[in-house]
Design a protein around this motif. Structure first.
Motif, PDB file in Angstrom:
ATOM      1  N   VAL A 174       0.871  -1.181   0.000  1.00  0.00           N
ATOM      2  CA  VAL A 174       0.000   0.000   0.000  1.00  0.00           C
ATOM      3  C   VAL A 174       0.905   1.227   0.000  1.00  0.00           C
ATOM      4  O   VAL A 174       1.769   1.375   0.878  1.00  0.00           O
ATOM      5  N   ILE A 175       0.713   2.090  -0.985  1.00  0.00           N
ATOM      6  CA  ILE A 175       1.538   3.299  -1.074  1.00  0.00           C
ATOM      7  C   ILE A 175       0.914   4.390  -0.214  1.00  0.00           C
ATOM      8  O   ILE A 175      -0.279   4.706  -0.339  1.00  0.00           O
ATOM      9  N   THR A 176       1.725   4.928   0.693  1.00  0.00           N
ATOM     10  CA  THR A 176       1.229   5.956   1.602  1.00  0.00           C
ATOM     11  C   THR A 176       2.352   6.944   1.895  1.00  0.00           C
ATOM     12  O   THR A 176       3.367   6.968   1.192  1.00  0.00           O
ATOM     13  N   VAL A 177       2.166   7.767   2.928  1.00  0.00           N
ATOM     14  CA  VAL A 177       3.158   8.765   3.312  1.00  0.00           C
ATOM     15  C   VAL A 177       3.663   8.469   4.712  1.00  0.00           C
ATOM     16  O   VAL A 177       2.971   7.822   5.512  1.00  0.00           O
ATOM     17  N   SER A 178       4.849   8.976   4.989  1.00  0.00           N
ATOM     18  CA  SER A 178       5.428   8.841   6.323  1.00  0.00           C
ATOM     19  C   SER A 178       5.153  10.104   7.139  1.00  0.00           C
ATOM     20  O   SER A 178       5.253  10.096   8.361  1.00  0.00           O
ATOM     21  N   CYS A 179       4.774  11.176   6.451  1.00  0.00           N
ATOM     22  CA  CYS A 179       4.470  12.462   7.071  1.00  0.00           C
ATOM     23  C   CYS A 179       3.016  12.419   7.549  1.00  0.00           C
ATOM     24  O   CYS A 179       2.123  13.014   6.948  1.00  0.00           O
ATOM     25  N   THR A 180       2.761  11.660   8.606  1.00  0.00           N
ATOM     26  CA  THR A 180       1.397  11.436   9.093  1.00  0.00           C
ATOM     27  C   THR A 180       1.461  10.952  10.523  1.00  0.00           C
ATOM     28  O   THR A 180       2.542  10.666  11.053  1.00  0.00           O
ATOM     29  N   PHE A 181       0.283  10.844  11.137  1.00  0.00           N
ATOM     30  CA  PHE A 181       0.195  10.183  12.442  1.00  0.00           C
ATOM     31  C   PHE A 181       0.388   8.681  12.215  1.00  0.00           C
ATOM     32  O   PHE A 181      -0.020   8.135  11.188  1.00  0.00           O
ATOM     33  N   VAL A 182       0.986   8.018  13.178  1.00  0.00           N
ATOM     34  CA  VAL A 182       1.384   6.616  13.038  1.00  0.00           C
ATOM     35  C   VAL A 182       0.232   5.676  12.655  1.00  0.00           C
ATOM     36  O   VAL A 182       0.446   4.629  12.031  1.00  0.00           O
ATOM     37  N   ALA A 183      -0.991   6.053  12.990  1.00  0.00           N
ATOM     38  CA  ALA A 183      -2.141   5.170  12.752  1.00  0.00           C
ATOM     39  C   ALA A 183      -2.310   4.797  11.283  1.00  0.00           C
ATOM     40  O   ALA A 183      -2.733   3.689  10.955  1.00  0.00           O
ATOM     41  N   PRO A 213       6.416  19.630  -1.040  1.00  0.00           N
ATOM     42  CA  PRO A 213       6.984  20.559  -0.050  1.00  0.00           C
ATOM     43  C   PRO A 213       6.021  21.669   0.370  1.00  0.00           C
ATOM     44  O   PRO A 213       6.190  22.260   1.431  1.00  0.00           O
ATOM     45  N   GLU A 214       5.023  21.964  -0.443  1.00  0.00           N
ATOM     46  CA  GLU A 214       4.073  23.023  -0.082  1.00  0.00           C
ATOM     47  C   GLU A 214       2.955  22.498   0.807  1.00  0.00           C
ATOM     48  O   GLU A 214       2.721  23.003   1.894  1.00  0.00           O
ATOM     49  N   THR A 215       2.249  21.474   0.348  1.00  0.00           N
ATOM     50  CA  THR A 215       1.070  21.004   1.081  1.00  0.00           C
ATOM     51  C   THR A 215       1.419  19.936   2.114  1.00  0.00           C
ATOM     52  O   THR A 215       0.608  19.635   2.994  1.00  0.00           O
ATOM     53  N   LEU A 216       2.581  19.314   1.989  1.00  0.00           N
ATOM     54  CA  LEU A 216       2.993  18.185   2.836  1.00  0.00           C
ATOM     55  C   LEU A 216       2.077  16.972   2.659  1.00  0.00           C
ATOM     56  O   LEU A 216       1.995  16.107   3.526  1.00  0.00           O
ATOM     57  N   ASN A 217       1.377  16.924   1.544  1.00  0.00           N
ATOM     58  CA  ASN A 217       0.583  15.740   1.191  1.00  0.00           C
ATOM     59  C   ASN A 217       1.311  14.929   0.123  1.00  0.00           C
ATOM     60  O   ASN A 217       2.237  15.426  -0.529  1.00  0.00           O
ATOM     61  N   PRO A 231      -3.578   8.115   0.603  1.00  0.00           N
ATOM     62  CA  PRO A 231      -3.146   9.486   0.886  1.00  0.00           C
ATOM     63  C   PRO A 231      -3.795  10.014   2.165  1.00  0.00           C
ATOM     64  O   PRO A 231      -4.870   9.554   2.557  1.00  0.00           O
ATOM     65  N   VAL A 232      -3.121  10.960   2.786  1.00  0.00           N
ATOM     66  CA  VAL A 232      -3.608  11.592   4.021  1.00  0.00           C
ATOM     67  C   VAL A 232      -3.882  13.059   3.720  1.00  0.00           C
ATOM     68  O   VAL A 232      -3.080  13.705   3.038  1.00  0.00           O
ATOM     69  N   HIS A 233      -4.995  13.572   4.203  1.00  0.00           N
ATOM     70  CA  HIS A 233      -5.283  15.005   4.050  1.00  0.00           C
ATOM     71  C   HIS A 233      -4.693  15.709   5.277  1.00  0.00           C
ATOM     72  O   HIS A 233      -5.404  16.059   6.222  1.00  0.00           O
ATOM     73  N   LEU A 234      -3.365  15.891   5.233  1.00  0.00           N
ATOM     74  CA  LEU A 234      -2.644  16.299   6.439  1.00  0.00           C
ATOM     75  C   LEU A 234      -3.046  17.688   6.929  1.00  0.00           C
ATOM     76  O   LEU A 234      -3.096  18.642   6.139  1.00  0.00           O
ATOM     77  N   HIS A 235      -3.274  17.792   8.212  1.00  0.00           N
ATOM     78  CA  HIS A 235      -3.633  19.036   8.907  1.00  0.00           C
ATOM     79  C   HIS A 235      -4.986  19.593   8.453  1.00  0.00           C
ATOM     80  O   HIS A 235      -5.381  20.658   8.910  1.00  0.00           O
ATOM     81  N   GLY A 236      -5.667  18.889   7.523  1.00  0.00           N
ATOM     82  CA  GLY A 236      -6.947  19.384   7.030  1.00  0.00           C
ATOM     83  C   GLY A 236      -6.882  19.933   5.617  1.00  0.00           C
ATOM     84  O   GLY A 236      -7.881  20.455   5.111  1.00  0.00           O
ATOM     85  N   HIS A 237      -5.690  19.812   4.975  1.00  0.00           N
ATOM     86  CA  HIS A 237      -5.580  20.235   3.565  1.00  0.00           C
ATOM     87  C   HIS A 237      -5.713  19.008   2.659  1.00  0.00           C
ATOM     88  O   HIS A 237      -4.944  18.061   2.799  1.00  0.00           O
TER      89      HIS A 237
END
Ligand code: PLP
Length: 372
Positions: free
Chosen positions: A83-92, A111-115, A134-140
Motif C-alpha cells: 500500500v503506497i502511503t506517506v510517512s508524514c502522518t500520524f502513526v495510525a 513541499p508546499e502542502t505536505l501531502n 493518501p492523508v489530508h494532512l492538517h486538514g488540507h
C-alpha cells in the motif's frame, strides 16, 4: 486568554460548555434507551454523516484507526500486498496497513502542502501494489485527481485518510467520498470530536459498505452467524448521540478555524515563519495550523515561556520510528518529510479562540524570532 494569560493549544472544555444542554439531553436520552452499542443514534449519525460528506454509505466504528483497518480489509488488502502511503502522518495510517499484513510503501510529500507527492507514486508501483492511502494532512486535501487517475490505470483502490479533514474540500467536493473509501476519526481533539473514541468509514460502493458492516461486528451476517473473521470495532450509542449534536455545529466551527487561519496569516506576515498554504482547488479546514521555521525548537521554548502552548505534528516521521525499523529505512530516504519534521510548529487552533489570543500568539512568535 484565560486567567493566567495562557493560550492553550486546544480547549475541549470550552466547546463542551457551549453545548452542555444539547449534549446532556442526548446523553440522557441514550442512557434511557438502553442502546449502548450501535443502535438508533449510531444509525442516524451514519445517515447524517454520509449526507454531510456526500457519500452513499457511512459505517460507524470505534476509532479512526479501526476505520482505516476495515477500509483496507474491505478493499482486499492483505499479506503480500503493498500500500503506497506517506510517512508524514500520524502513526495510525501506517499501523492500519501493517495490521492487514500488507507492506507500507512510502513516497515523499509535496513541499508546499505536505501531502502525498503524486509525481513519485508511479515509480513506487509494483505488481504487488493494491491501494493508495493518501492523508489530508492538517486538514488540507491531498491531490486526489492525479491519484485517482493512477489508480484507475493500475487497478488500485484509493483510500482517503480524512481523519484530520472533516469538511475539507477538493475541487468543491468534500473529501472522504471522492476516493473508493474514506476514513474519519472522531477522537476528541479532531475537528468533529466524540467524548471518547469513535471513527467512520464512508464509501459509495455497496459491497465495501456491506463488508465493513460485518467486519466491525464480529463478521456477523446475523446474530451468531460469523461469515467473516471480524472484530469488535462497533461505535458506542453515546458517541453516536453526542456526534449527532456536534455535527450540527461543524460548519460554524470550520468557518471559525478558517477565519483564525486568515488572522494568523495577516498577523504573521513578515515574521519569518512560513505560514501554511491553501491550494487554489482546495478548502483547508485547519485541524492543525502549522507554521514552519528552521528555529522551531527555540521558538517553541520561547512561546512556552510566555504561556503559549504549541504542538509538533509530527516530530519523528513514521519511517524513522523504532516500531517500523523492519521496513529498512534510514535518514535521508524521504528528505521533504524529514525536513518538515524538524521545522513544523503547530500554533493554538480551535474554534473558540479569541482575537486577543491570536494576537498574543503572533506577538510571541515575532518576539521569539526577532526579540533577542
Ligand atoms: C487521528 C488520526 C488517525 C487515527 O484516528 P483514531 O481515532 O485516533 O484512531 C489516523 N490518521 C490520522 C492522519 C489521524 O490524524
Amino acid at each position: 486568554m484565560d486567567a493566567n494569560g495562557m493560550v492553550p493549544f486546544l480547549d475541549l472544555k470550552a466547546q463542551y460548555e457551549a453545548l452542555k444542554d444539547e449534549i446532556g439531553a442526548a446523553v440522557t436520552k441514550t442512557l434511557a434507551s438502553g442502546e449502548y452499542v450501535l443502535g438508533s443514534e449510531v444509525s442516524a449519525f451514519e445517515e447524517e454523516f454520509a449526507e454531510y460528506v456526500g457519500a452513499r454509505f457511512a459505517i460507524g466504528v470505534n476509532s479512526g484507526t479501526s476505520a482505516l483497518h476495515l477500509a483496507l480489509l474491505a478493499a482486499g488488502v492483505g499479506p503480500g500486498d503493498e500500500v503506497i502511503t506517506v510517512s508524514c502522518t500520524f502513526v495510525a495510517t501506517v499501523a492500519a496497513i501493517d495490521y492487514t499484513g500488507a507492506r507500507p510503501v512510502f513516497v515523499d510529500v509535496d513541499p508546499e502542502t505536505l501531502n502525498m507527492d503524486v509525481t513519485q507514486v508511479e515509480a513506487a508501483l509494483t505488481e504487488r501494489t493494491k491501494a493508495l492511502l493518501p492523508v489530508h494532512l492538517h486538514g488540507h486535501p491531498a491531490a486526489l485527481d492525479p491519484l485517482l487517475d493512477i489508480a484507475r490505470r493500475n487497478n488500485l483502490v484509493v483510500i482517503e485518510d480524512a481523519a484530520q479533514a472533516h469538511g475539507a474540500e477538493y475541487q468543491g467536493r468534500r473529501v472522504g467520498g471522492i476516493g473508493d473509501l474514506g476514513c474519519f476519526s472522531f477522537y476528541p481533539g479532531k475537528n468533529l470530536g466524540a467524548c471518547g473514541e469513535a471513527g467512520m468509514v464512508v464509501t459509495n460502493t455497496e459491497r465495501y459498505a456491506h463488508a465493513i458492516r460485518k467486519l466491525r461486528d464480529w463478521g456477523q451476517e446475523r446474530k451468531y452467524h460469523h461469515v467473516l473473521k471480524g472484530f469488535n470495532y462497533r461505535m458506542e450509542g453515546l458517541q453516536g448521540a453526542i456526534l449527532r449534536v456536534k455535527l450540527r455545529h461543524l460548519d460554524a466551527w470550520t468557518d471559525a478555524r478558517i477565519r483564525h487561519a486568515a488572522t494568523y496569516q495577516d498577523l504573521l506576515d513578515g515574521s519569518g515563519v512560513r505560514t501554511p498554504v491553501e491550494m487554489p482547488d482546495a478548502r483547508h479546514v485547519y485541524h492543525v495550523y502549522a507554521v514552519r521555521t528552521s528555529k522551531r525548537d527555540s521558538v517553541r521554548e520561547k512561546l512556552q515561556a510566555t504561556g503559549v502552548q504549541t504542538g509538533i505534528h509530527y516530530p519523528i516521521p513514521v519511517h524513522l520510528q523504532k516500531a517500523y525499523e523492519h521496513l529498512g529505512h534510514v535518514p535521508g530516504d524521504l528528505p521533504v518529510t524529514e525536513k518538515a519534521a524538524q521545522e513544523l510548529l503547530s500554533l493554538p487552533m480551535f474554534p473558540e479562540l479569541q482575537l486577543k489570543q491570536l494576537e498574543s500568539v503572533a506577538r510571541a512568535v515575532r518576539e521569539a524570532l526577532h526579540g533577542e
